[in-house]
Design a protein around this motif. Structure first.
Motif, PDB file in Angstrom:
ATOM      1  N   ALA A   1       0.817  -1.142  -0.037  1.00 36.89           N
ATOM      2  CA  ALA A   1       0.028   0.031  -0.067  1.00 36.89           C
ATOM      3  C   ALA A   1       0.848   1.335  -0.016  1.00 36.89           C
ATOM      4  CB  ALA A   1      -0.916   0.037   1.173  1.00 36.89           C
ATOM      5  N   GLN A   2       0.428   2.230  -0.575  1.00 38.49           N
ATOM      6  CA  GLN A   2       1.154   3.577  -0.877  1.00 38.49           C
ATOM      7  C   GLN A   2       0.213   4.648  -0.387  1.00 38.49           C
ATOM      8  OE1 GLN A   2       1.875   3.131  -5.097  1.00 38.49           O
ATOM      9  NE2 GLN A   2       4.091   2.441  -4.671  1.00 38.49           N
ATOM     10  N   ASN A   3       0.912   5.817  -0.253  1.00 39.04           N
ATOM     11  CA  ASN A   3       0.056   6.987   0.236  1.00 39.04           C
ATOM     12  C   ASN A   3       1.157   8.144  -0.344  1.00 39.04           C
ATOM     13  OD1 ASN A   3      -2.129   8.758   0.749  1.00 39.04           O
ATOM     14  ND2 ASN A   3      -1.692   8.615   2.901  1.00 39.04           N
ATOM     15  N   VAL A   4       0.309   9.252  -0.917  1.00 35.95           N
ATOM     16  CA  VAL A   4       0.957  10.483  -1.352  1.00 35.95           C
ATOM     17  C   VAL A   4       0.660  11.671  -1.129  1.00 35.95           C
ATOM     18  CG1 VAL A   4       1.917  11.469  -3.593  1.00 35.95           C
ATOM     19  CG2 VAL A   4       1.385   8.809  -3.229  1.00 35.95           C
ATOM     20  N   ALA A   5       1.476  12.586  -0.532  1.00 38.61           N
ATOM     21  CA  ALA A   5       0.933  14.048  -0.332  1.00 38.61           C
ATOM     22  C   ALA A   5       1.510  14.811  -1.471  1.00 38.61           C
ATOM     23  CB  ALA A   5       1.430  14.505   0.889  1.00 38.61           C
ATOM     24  N   ILE A   6       0.688  15.870  -1.903  1.00 35.89           N
ATOM     25  CA  ILE A   6       1.152  16.815  -3.017  1.00 35.89           C
ATOM     26  C   ILE A   6       0.903  18.127  -2.747  1.00 35.89           C
ATOM     27  CG2 ILE A   6      -1.277  16.734  -4.039  1.00 35.89           C
ATOM     28  CD1 ILE A   6       0.239  16.603  -6.876  1.00 35.89           C
ATOM     29  N   LYS A   7       2.012  19.153  -3.200  1.00 38.22           N
ATOM     30  CA  LYS A   7       1.936  20.453  -3.234  1.00 38.22           C
ATOM     31  C   LYS A   7       1.795  21.012  -4.555  1.00 38.22           C
ATOM     32  CE  LYS A   7       4.010  24.511  -1.097  1.00 38.22           C
ATOM     33  NZ  LYS A   7       3.227  24.929   0.111  1.00 38.22           N
ATOM     34  N   ARG A   8       0.876  21.679  -4.962  1.00 42.49           N
ATOM     35  CA  ARG A   8       0.681  22.018  -6.526  1.00 42.49           C
ATOM     36  C   ARG A   8       0.905  23.459  -6.631  1.00 42.49           C
ATOM     37  NH1 ARG A   8      -2.504  17.904  -8.787  1.00 42.49           N
ATOM     38  NH2 ARG A   8      -3.507  16.581  -7.271  1.00 42.49           N
ATOM     39  N   LEU A   9       1.819  23.869  -7.417  1.00 45.26           N
ATOM     40  CA  LEU A   9       2.205  25.162  -7.871  1.00 45.26           C
ATOM     41  C   LEU A   9       2.341  25.257  -9.206  1.00 45.26           C
ATOM     42  CD1 LEU A   9       5.366  25.449  -5.185  1.00 45.26           C
ATOM     43  CD2 LEU A   9       3.110  26.120  -4.840  1.00 45.26           C
ATOM     44  N   THR A  10       2.925  26.564  -9.675  1.00 47.41           N
ATOM     45  CA  THR A  10       3.362  26.692 -11.140  1.00 47.41           C
ATOM     46  C   THR A  10       4.695  27.506 -10.972  1.00 47.41           C
ATOM     47  OG1 THR A  10       1.894  28.526 -11.361  1.00 47.41           O
ATOM     48  CG2 THR A  10       0.860  26.698 -12.097  1.00 47.41           C
ATOM     49  N   PHE A  11       5.348  27.548 -12.227  1.00 47.91           N
ATOM     50  CA  PHE A  11       6.628  28.324 -12.229  1.00 47.91           C
ATOM     51  C   PHE A  11       6.425  29.716 -13.201  1.00 47.91           C
ATOM     52  CE2 PHE A  11       7.222  25.216 -15.477  1.00 47.91           C
ATOM     53  CZ  PHE A  11       7.513  25.962 -16.690  1.00 47.91           C
ATOM     54  N   ARG A  12       7.033  30.608 -12.732  1.00 50.37           N
ATOM     55  CA  ARG A  12       7.279  31.764 -13.577  1.00 50.37           C
ATOM     56  C   ARG A  12       8.270  32.129 -13.994  1.00 50.37           C
ATOM     57  NH1 ARG A  12       7.356  36.653  -9.152  1.00 50.37           N
ATOM     58  NH2 ARG A  12       8.995  36.228  -7.927  1.00 50.37           N
ATOM     59  N   ARG A  13       9.448  31.265 -13.980  1.00 54.64           N
ATOM     60  CA  ARG A  13      10.682  31.423 -14.882  1.00 54.64           C
ATOM     61  C   ARG A  13      11.518  30.073 -14.735  1.00 54.64           C
ATOM     62  NH1 ARG A  13      14.601  36.140 -13.260  1.00 54.64           N
ATOM     63  NH2 ARG A  13      15.680  35.297 -14.844  1.00 54.64           N
ATOM     64  N   ARG A  14      12.169  29.777 -15.760  1.00 55.46           N
ATOM     65  CA  ARG A  14      12.686  28.502 -16.109  1.00 55.46           C
ATOM     66  C   ARG A  14      14.310  28.800 -15.585  1.00 55.46           C
ATOM     67  NH1 ARG A  14       9.139  29.957 -19.070  1.00 55.46           N
ATOM     68  NH2 ARG A  14       7.668  28.593 -20.260  1.00 55.46           N
TER      69      ARG A  14
ATOM     70  N   GLN B   1       5.603  20.713 -16.149  1.00 54.00           N
ATOM     71  CA  GLN B   1       5.278  20.827 -17.689  1.00 54.00           C
ATOM     72  C   GLN B   1       5.702  22.074 -18.298  1.00 54.00           C
ATOM     73  OE1 GLN B   1       2.040  18.673 -19.505  1.00 54.00           O
ATOM     74  NE2 GLN B   1       1.419  20.596 -20.339  1.00 54.00           N
ATOM     75  N   GLY B   2       6.129  22.274 -19.428  1.00 47.29           N
ATOM     76  CA  GLY B   2       6.563  23.329 -19.682  1.00 47.29           C
ATOM     77  C   GLY B   2       5.370  24.465 -20.183  1.00 47.29           C
ATOM     78  N   GLY B   3       5.687  25.575 -20.486  1.00 46.71           N
ATOM     79  CA  GLY B   3       4.816  26.638 -20.722  1.00 46.71           C
ATOM     80  C   GLY B   3       4.120  26.399 -22.332  1.00 46.71           C
ATOM     81  N   ASP B   4       2.876  26.994 -22.509  1.00 45.49           N
ATOM     82  CA  ASP B   4       2.189  26.872 -23.541  1.00 45.49           C
ATOM     83  C   ASP B   4       2.747  27.296 -24.860  1.00 45.49           C
ATOM     84  OD1 ASP B   4       1.696  29.652 -22.583  1.00 45.49           O
ATOM     85  OD2 ASP B   4      -0.171  29.625 -23.366  1.00 45.49           O
TER      86      ASP B   4
ATOM     87  N   CYS C   1      11.532  23.200   2.414  1.00 46.65           N
ATOM     88  CA  CYS C   1      11.920  24.505   1.899  1.00 46.65           C
ATOM     89  C   CYS C   1      11.972  24.329   0.433  1.00 46.65           C
ATOM     90  CB  CYS C   1      13.235  25.077   2.286  1.00 46.65           C
ATOM     91  SG  CYS C   1      13.781  26.644   1.746  1.00 46.65           S
ATOM     92  N   ILE C   2      11.300  25.147  -0.315  1.00 47.40           N
ATOM     93  CA  ILE C   2      11.267  24.882  -1.842  1.00 47.40           C
ATOM     94  C   ILE C   2      11.807  26.401  -2.427  1.00 47.40           C
ATOM     95  CG2 ILE C   2      10.094  24.888  -4.240  1.00 47.40           C
ATOM     96  CD1 ILE C   2       7.910  23.045  -2.586  1.00 47.40           C
ATOM     97  N   SER C   3      13.124  26.380  -3.255  1.00 43.42           N
ATOM     98  CA  SER C   3      13.732  27.548  -3.532  1.00 43.42           C
ATOM     99  C   SER C   3      14.074  27.555  -4.896  1.00 43.42           C
ATOM    100  CB  SER C   3      14.834  27.864  -2.706  1.00 43.42           C
ATOM    101  OG  SER C   3      15.840  27.056  -2.570  1.00 43.42           O
ATOM    102  N   GLY C   4      14.286  28.689  -5.499  1.00 42.00           N
ATOM    103  CA  GLY C   4      15.032  28.669  -6.860  1.00 42.00           C
ATOM    104  C   GLY C   4      15.711  29.877  -7.179  1.00 42.00           C
ATOM    105  N   ASP C   5      16.651  29.817  -8.269  1.00 40.76           N
ATOM    106  CA  ASP C   5      17.473  30.633  -8.607  1.00 40.76           C
ATOM    107  C   ASP C   5      16.951  31.798  -9.783  1.00 40.76           C
ATOM    108  OD1 ASP C   5      19.905  32.197  -8.681  1.00 40.76           O
ATOM    109  OD2 ASP C   5      21.133  30.565  -9.815  1.00 40.76           O
ATOM    110  N   PHE C   6      16.058  32.425  -9.600  1.00 40.12           N
ATOM    111  CA  PHE C   6      15.292  33.364 -10.362  1.00 40.12           C
ATOM    112  C   PHE C   6      14.412  34.281  -9.469  1.00 40.12           C
ATOM    113  CE2 PHE C   6      12.929  29.210 -10.200  1.00 40.12           C
ATOM    114  CZ  PHE C   6      11.734  29.772  -9.611  1.00 40.12           C
TER     115      PHE C   6
END
Length: 301
Positions: A103-116, A151-154, A296-301
């Motif tokens: 058996a498995q269980n999953v927690a998710i945090k749903r975001l989008t990005f503004r720069r690559r 997923q990439g941008g449109d 902690c989720i961080s980015g270089d942008f």
């Protein structure tokens, strides 16, 4: 005579001093922009149940998703001494499986990005089986791990949906294995419901995991079934190149040159998606618990 520090050097020194002055942030090594800092003493912080796709009826959900339940806030209570609490507060996020082998269980945090650019996931975690016996149970948890769903941008040429997966295979069929693995394939997409509008696939199916080269690691697992010790992990991924950069757990930094992600054509409504998942899996008919003190989720942008 020495050169005076530049403005950028002074800014970086000030940033470093501010991080070190905050004990809740100085335990992490974030990239310049902190996207989210989740302390579960403040609540769920956006981490929710991974619900599978369905149409018209919940019964159309794939079985892998139907087993999932909501993550909980926990004091890490146990019967012999009360509660552990989190690493430095009363609460942690608890991801618990059902008491059924596999058996498995999953927690998710749903975001989008503004720069690559580079992104970094850091967390302090521990895992254990439910302490139902006066035995250590070090092989009762099959695995724990994390994944990203991106997923990439449109307007991106050749945009893909990319899903880096990483798990710590603790044990399988009662054998203590203790190694990191990744996977490059998911299950086939299937329509759910009566039409072709909604599709689903269960990417955490047991098939297809591969050993990370040099990925053997023995984690701290204390002497009785109720004790825990917190571990650190860090995963770096480049949104521009859609490739993994580095991975660290505690004192080990692993070679990621042999790592690859699940890749598939972009889907019509997931543009700029940036999801993070944490999961647990049990090897026996006993619940497995993944506890997460902070992320902690961080980015270089």
């Amino acid at each position: 005579m020495t050169d005076s520090p530049s403005g950028s050097e002074l800014a970086e020194a000030l940033r470093g001093a501010l991080l070190l002055a905050d004990p809740k942030l100085s335990r992490f090594d974030p990239l310049p922009r902190i996207i989210s800092h989740d302390e579960f003493s403040r609540g769920h912080c956006g981490w929710s149940q991974l619900v599978g796709n369905y149409e018209d009826s919940l019964d159309t959900m794939l079985p892998g998703y139907a087993q999932h339940t909501s993550a909980m806030l926990s004091t890490l209570s146990h019967w012999d001494a009360g509660s552990h609490g989190g690493m430095d507060s009363s609460y942690a996020l608890k991801i618990a499986t059902r008491p059924r082998a596999g058996a498995q269980n999953v927690a998710i945090k749903r975001l989008t990005f503004r720069r690559r650019g580079p992104i970094r996931l850091e967390a302090y975690f521990t895992f254990k089986p439910e302490a139902t016996k006066l035995q250590l149970g070090e092989t009762d948890v099959r695995s724990m791990g994390f994944l990203l769903d991106i997923q990439g941008g449109d307007k991106d040429a050749g945009a893909e949906r990319v899903m880096p997966h990483m798990r710590f295979l603790n044990a399988e069929d009662g054998k203590h294995l203790q190694r990191w693995q990744f996977k490059t394939q998911t299950t086939p997409f299937r329509p759910v419901g009566n039409g072709e509008k909604t599709l689903s696939h269960y990417h955490l199916a047991p098939e297809g995991w591969q050993d990370l080269p040099g990925g053997e690691q023995r984690l701290c697992y204390n002497e009785i079934a109720t004790k825990v010790n917190w571990s650190y992990l860090r995963f770096d991924f480049d949104l521009a190149e859609m490739r993994a950069l580095s991975f660290q757990c505690n004192d080990r930094v692993f070679d990621m040159s042999g790592f690859e992600s699940i890749r598939m054509p972009a889907m019509k409504n997931l543009w700029c998606m940036l999801n993070f998942c944490l999961f647990a899996e049990t090897d026996v008919a006993k619940r497995a618990f993944l506890y997460v003190d902070s992320v902690c989720i961080s980015g270089d942008f």
